[in-house]
Design a protein around this motif. Structure first.
Motif, PDB file in Angstrom:
ATOM      1  N   LEU A   1       3.746   5.976  -5.435  1.00  0.00           N
ATOM      2  CA  LEU A   1       3.708   6.054  -6.894  1.00  0.00           C
ATOM      3  C   LEU A   1       2.592   6.986  -7.379  1.00  0.00           C
ATOM      4  N   LEU A   2       1.392   6.786  -6.824  1.00  0.00           N
ATOM      5  CA  LEU A   2       0.254   7.582  -7.285  1.00  0.00           C
ATOM      6  C   LEU A   2       0.354   9.035  -6.822  1.00  0.00           C
ATOM      7  N   SER A   3       0.930   9.258  -5.646  1.00  0.00           N
ATOM      8  CA  SER A   3       1.030  10.614  -5.112  1.00  0.00           C
ATOM      9  C   SER A   3       2.013  11.475  -5.900  1.00  0.00           C
ATOM     10  N   GLN A   4       2.886  10.834  -6.656  1.00  0.00           N
ATOM     11  CA  GLN A   4       3.821  11.589  -7.492  1.00  0.00           C
ATOM     12  C   GLN A   4       3.095  12.311  -8.619  1.00  0.00           C
ATOM     13  N   ASP A   5       1.890  11.831  -8.930  1.00  0.00           N
ATOM     14  CA  ASP A   5       1.052  12.477  -9.940  1.00  0.00           C
ATOM     15  C   ASP A   5       0.024  13.339  -9.197  1.00  0.00           C
ATOM     16  N   THR A   6       0.100  14.634  -9.357  1.00  0.00           N
ATOM     17  CA  THR A   6      -0.749  15.546  -8.587  1.00  0.00           C
ATOM     18  C   THR A   6      -2.226  15.471  -8.977  1.00  0.00           C
ATOM     19  N   SER A   7      -2.550  14.748 -10.012  1.00  0.00           N
ATOM     20  CA  SER A   7      -3.963  14.637 -10.399  1.00  0.00           C
ATOM     21  C   SER A   7      -4.697  13.601  -9.560  1.00  0.00           C
ATOM     22  N   PHE A   8      -3.942  12.816  -8.747  1.00  0.00           N
ATOM     23  CA  PHE A   8      -4.556  11.799  -7.901  1.00  0.00           C
ATOM     24  C   PHE A   8      -4.581  12.249  -6.439  1.00  0.00           C
ATOM     25  N   GLU A   9      -5.617  11.840  -5.734  1.00  0.00           N
ATOM     26  CA  GLU A   9      -5.727  12.075  -4.297  1.00  0.00           C
ATOM     27  C   GLU A   9      -6.133  10.770  -3.618  1.00  0.00           C
ATOM     28  N   ILE A  10      -5.282  10.237  -2.748  1.00  0.00           N
ATOM     29  CA  ILE A  10      -5.583   8.999  -2.027  1.00  0.00           C
ATOM     30  C   ILE A  10      -6.540   9.346  -0.889  1.00  0.00           C
ATOM     31  N   VAL A  11      -7.758   8.825  -0.952  1.00  0.00           N
ATOM     32  CA  VAL A  11      -8.762   9.175   0.055  1.00  0.00           C
ATOM     33  C   VAL A  11      -8.943   8.086   1.113  1.00  0.00           C
ATOM     34  N   ALA A  12      -8.467   6.881   0.845  1.00  0.00           N
ATOM     35  CA  ALA A  12      -8.598   5.803   1.834  1.00  0.00           C
ATOM     36  C   ALA A  12      -7.702   4.633   1.447  1.00  0.00           C
ATOM     37  N   GLU A  13      -7.299   3.866   2.465  1.00  0.00           N
ATOM     38  CA  GLU A  13      -6.562   2.622   2.274  1.00  0.00           C
ATOM     39  C   GLU A  13      -7.252   1.545   3.098  1.00  0.00           C
ATOM     40  N   THR A  14      -7.400   0.360   2.538  1.00  0.00           N
ATOM     41  CA  THR A  14      -8.079  -0.724   3.238  1.00  0.00           C
ATOM     42  C   THR A  14      -7.291  -2.023   3.085  1.00  0.00           C
ATOM     43  N   SER A  15      -7.602  -2.987   3.962  1.00  0.00           N
ATOM     44  CA  SER A  15      -6.861  -4.253   3.931  1.00  0.00           C
ATOM     45  C   SER A  15      -7.765  -5.482   3.933  1.00  0.00           C
ATOM     46  N   THR A  16      -9.088  -5.272   3.933  1.00  0.00           N
ATOM     47  CA  THR A  16     -10.030  -6.396   3.878  1.00  0.00           C
ATOM     48  C   THR A  16     -11.133  -6.073   2.881  1.00  0.00           C
ATOM     49  N   VAL A  17     -11.832  -7.109   2.444  1.00  0.00           N
ATOM     50  CA  VAL A  17     -12.931  -6.908   1.496  1.00  0.00           C
ATOM     51  C   VAL A  17     -14.069  -6.101   2.128  1.00  0.00           C
ATOM     52  N   PRO A  18     -14.529  -6.432   3.346  1.00  0.00           N
ATOM     53  CA  PRO A  18     -15.610  -5.635   3.948  1.00  0.00           C
ATOM     54  C   PRO A  18     -15.237  -4.163   4.120  1.00  0.00           C
ATOM     55  N   ASP A  19     -14.009  -3.899   4.565  1.00  0.00           N
ATOM     56  CA  ASP A  19     -13.576  -2.509   4.740  1.00  0.00           C
ATOM     57  C   ASP A  19     -13.516  -1.777   3.401  1.00  0.00           C
ATOM     58  N   THR A  20     -13.149  -2.501   2.358  1.00  0.00           N
ATOM     59  CA  THR A  20     -13.089  -1.897   1.029  1.00  0.00           C
ATOM     60  C   THR A  20     -14.478  -1.509   0.554  1.00  0.00           C
ATOM     61  N   LEU A  21     -15.444  -2.377   0.773  1.00  0.00           N
ATOM     62  CA  LEU A  21     -16.824  -2.054   0.398  1.00  0.00           C
ATOM     63  C   LEU A  21     -17.298  -0.792   1.121  1.00  0.00           C
ATOM     64  N   GLN A  22     -16.991  -0.693   2.398  1.00  0.00           N
ATOM     65  CA  GLN A  22     -17.403   0.471   3.179  1.00  0.00           C
ATOM     66  C   GLN A  22     -16.722   1.746   2.681  1.00  0.00           C
ATOM     67  N   ALA A  23     -15.419   1.642   2.414  1.00  0.00           N
ATOM     68  CA  ALA A  23     -14.667   2.819   1.963  1.00  0.00           C
ATOM     69  C   ALA A  23     -15.143   3.302   0.596  1.00  0.00           C
ATOM     70  N   VAL A  24     -15.400   2.358  -0.289  1.00  0.00           N
ATOM     71  CA  VAL A  24     -15.861   2.723  -1.630  1.00  0.00           C
ATOM     72  C   VAL A  24     -17.249   3.353  -1.559  1.00  0.00           C
TER      73      VAL A  24
ATOM     74  N   ARG B   1       0.834  -1.206   0.000  1.00  0.00           N
ATOM     75  CA  ARG B   1       0.000   0.000   0.000  1.00  0.00           C
ATOM     76  C   ARG B   1       0.871   1.259   0.000  1.00  0.00           C
ATOM     77  N   THR B   2       1.936   1.240   0.791  1.00  0.00           N
ATOM     78  CA  THR B   2       2.833   2.393   0.843  1.00  0.00           C
ATOM     79  C   THR B   2       3.449   2.648  -0.528  1.00  0.00           C
ATOM     80  N   GLY B   3       3.873   1.583  -1.176  1.00  0.00           N
ATOM     81  CA  GLY B   3       4.467   1.721  -2.500  1.00  0.00           C
ATOM     82  C   GLY B   3       3.492   2.303  -3.514  1.00  0.00           C
ATOM     83  N   MET B   4       2.256   1.822  -3.476  1.00  0.00           N
ATOM     84  CA  MET B   4       1.244   2.340  -4.394  1.00  0.00           C
ATOM     85  C   MET B   4       0.932   3.803  -4.095  1.00  0.00           C
ATOM     86  N   ARG B   5       0.853   4.129  -2.797  1.00  0.00           N
ATOM     87  CA  ARG B   5       0.561   5.501  -2.408  1.00  0.00           C
ATOM     88  C   ARG B   5       1.656   6.448  -2.903  1.00  0.00           C
TER      89      ARG B   5
END
Length: 212
Positions: free
Chosen positions: A22-45, A16-20
């Protein structure tokens, strides 16, 4: 110009840190949440309605493949980019059929992640070239038609685990379902592929390119 919101879903903090990064180097992206399980991902999305969800195929021992339709239901505007170590073309095919917009292997993330995220965010589809070649090769040998095309994402997942030698009980524990559920899926797979024994089922799946 508004930034593109992104949710990162992976059960490995280092990934997750690596992806964050990489994506943060592009200013057009904003990381709004990070999750580690399927249920948490559903909630975050559901909460953030992100433009892009970068999704691992397996988190905390649970497959995220069956959750793709649910993720799209709670956030229809979210584009799902699968980022995984799973090289089996059957999983890429199943993910795209389920509604994912892209499929990328983690080994290529550093070079391709940002471009892939932009591609899917714009409404396009991204398939890593190496994976696309594998899918094309499999389809040339055994086109995905007829009964093969009717296998669900969950059935493909169980089929892959059966081919790896797992028992019904082991599969049930791995997928957090009952043994009866696994048996039901297994029976449906046998019916669709026209087989009886486990050996016949796996052989038929390999002949059709369902196991890569």
């Amino acid at each position: 110009m508004s930034r593109l919101s992104v949710v990162i879903a992976d059960d490995h903090p280092v990934v997750r840190t690596g992806m964050r990064v990489l994506l943060s180097q592009d200013t057009s992206f904003e990381i709004v949440a990070e999750t580690s399980t399927v249920p948490d991902t559903l909630q975050a999305v559901k909460k953030h309605q992100p433009a892009v969800l970068v999704l691992d195929l397996t988190m905390a021992g649970q497959s995220s493949l069956p959750s793709i339709p649910d993720l799209i239901t709670v956030s229809p505007g979210t584009r799902i980019l699968i980022l995984t170590m799973q090289e089996d073309p059957a999983f890429a095919r199943a993910a795209l059929r389920s509604g994912a917009a892209g499929y990328l292997l983690k080994e290529a993330a550093a070079e391709e992640l940002v471009g892939a995220a932009h591609q899917v965010a714009k409404g396009g589809t991204y398939l890593q070239p190496a994976m696309g070649a594998r899918l094309a090769a499999a389809d040339l040998v055994t086109p995905s038609t007829g009964a093969d095309a009717l296998l669900t994402a969950r059935e493909l997942e169980i089929l892959s685990l059966l081919a790896a030698g797992h028992t019904n009980l082991e599969i049930a524990r791995r997928l957090h379902v009952s043994v009866r559920t696994v048996e039901t899926h297994r029976a449906r797979i046998r019916d669709k592929l026209g087989t009886e024994t486990r050996a016949q089922l796996i052989a038929a799946a390999r002949e059709r390119g369902l196991l890569g």
